[in-house]
Scaffold this active site. Sequence first.
Site, mmCIF file in Angstrom:
data_model
loop_
_atom_site.group_PDB
_atom_site.id
_atom_site.type_symbol
_atom_site.label_atom_id
_atom_site.label_comp_id
_atom_site.label_asym_id
_atom_site.label_seq_id
_atom_site.Cartn_x
_atom_site.Cartn_y
_atom_site.Cartn_z
ATOM 1 N N ARG A 123 15.796 22.621 48.698
ATOM 2 C CA ARG A 123 16.640 21.586 48.086
ATOM 3 C C ARG A 123 16.375 21.430 46.595
ATOM 4 O O ARG A 123 17.142 20.784 45.888
ATOM 5 C CB ARG A 123 16.510 20.244 48.826
ATOM 6 N N PRO A 143 -3.815 23.550 59.221
ATOM 7 C CA PRO A 143 -4.275 22.173 59.034
ATOM 8 C C PRO A 143 -5.460 22.088 58.080
ATOM 9 O O PRO A 143 -5.762 21.015 57.563
ATOM 10 C CB PRO A 143 -4.661 21.718 60.448
ATOM 11 N N ASP A 197 14.002 10.691 44.040
ATOM 12 C CA ASP A 197 13.243 11.037 45.238
ATOM 13 C C ASP A 197 11.909 10.303 45.214
ATOM 14 O O ASP A 197 11.258 10.265 44.177
ATOM 15 C CB ASP A 197 12.863 12.533 45.268
ATOM 16 N N GLU A 228 -6.024 30.056 67.316
ATOM 17 C CA GLU A 228 -7.011 29.397 66.450
ATOM 18 C C GLU A 228 -6.851 29.785 64.979
ATOM 19 O O GLU A 228 -7.622 29.355 64.134
ATOM 20 C CB GLU A 228 -8.430 29.733 66.923
#
Length: 273
Positions: free
Chosen positions: A161, A92, A176, A119
Amino acid sequence: MRIDVVTIFPEYLEPLNVSLVGKARTRGTLDVRVHDLREWTHDRHNTVDDTPYGGGPGMVMKPDVWGEALDAVAASGEGEGEGAPALVVPTPSGRPFTQELAVELAAKPWLVFAPARYEGIDRRVIDDYATRWEVHEVSIGDYVLAGGEAAVLVITEAVARLLPGVLGNAESHRDDSFAPGAMADLLEGPVYTKPPVWRERGIPEVLLSGHHGRIARWRRDEAFRRTAAHRPDLIERCDPAAFDKHDRALLAELGWEPGPDGRFGRAAGAVEE
Ligand code: ADE
């Protein structure tokens, strides 16, 4: 392209056998190898984590185990002529994953994913490999998952993709949302298929008109409406040179106006949709 994933939950990566990525693997476009990190532990309990220096909650993944694992994966590629892989570490606290980064990663011959649990991984692992490999610490969004495996699935699908021959229709990338160029930085509008009436709901008349110019215009308007409602930041970022007269009129109708630098922003007093 070759992709290696080192994880303490190999079964979490089962979806890579399905659908588009699964087909790319069967066809040989994508060579995916999933490894159990615990294979590189040496104690009876197959320990992969330990308490953090400096204290605090949770556990940290051990550098020695990760080092052995990554060295072994790298060694398994020697002789395949690919050089060092690019290491992708989902976290994150990484750089946001975007279509632009997906395009960048899709051009690499070899990616190694190191998804963490607990963690995170001892920092020295990333610092050490960064001296020899390209390392990307990547976040898939502003929320905290229990581990990086779901992020590996997301990143792999977005990258796979883009590989030549994976999508049936090469044109499919062009429109897209977030694809560079074309409908630059607008979200895609709504789409419809048969039947023409469903639960008394028809489809927009223009789509039946066969008039390509009017259809393209309508699609662009819908893309603007959707982008203005869901991602106003994308409109604010747009180079206003990309807007024609009609775009400007629509933006004005939606409560947007050009600022001193020409870029569009929400007009003062405009009501949220
Ligand atoms: N691991 C935990 N949360 C994550 C996130 N948002 N992106 C990537 N990896 C993660």
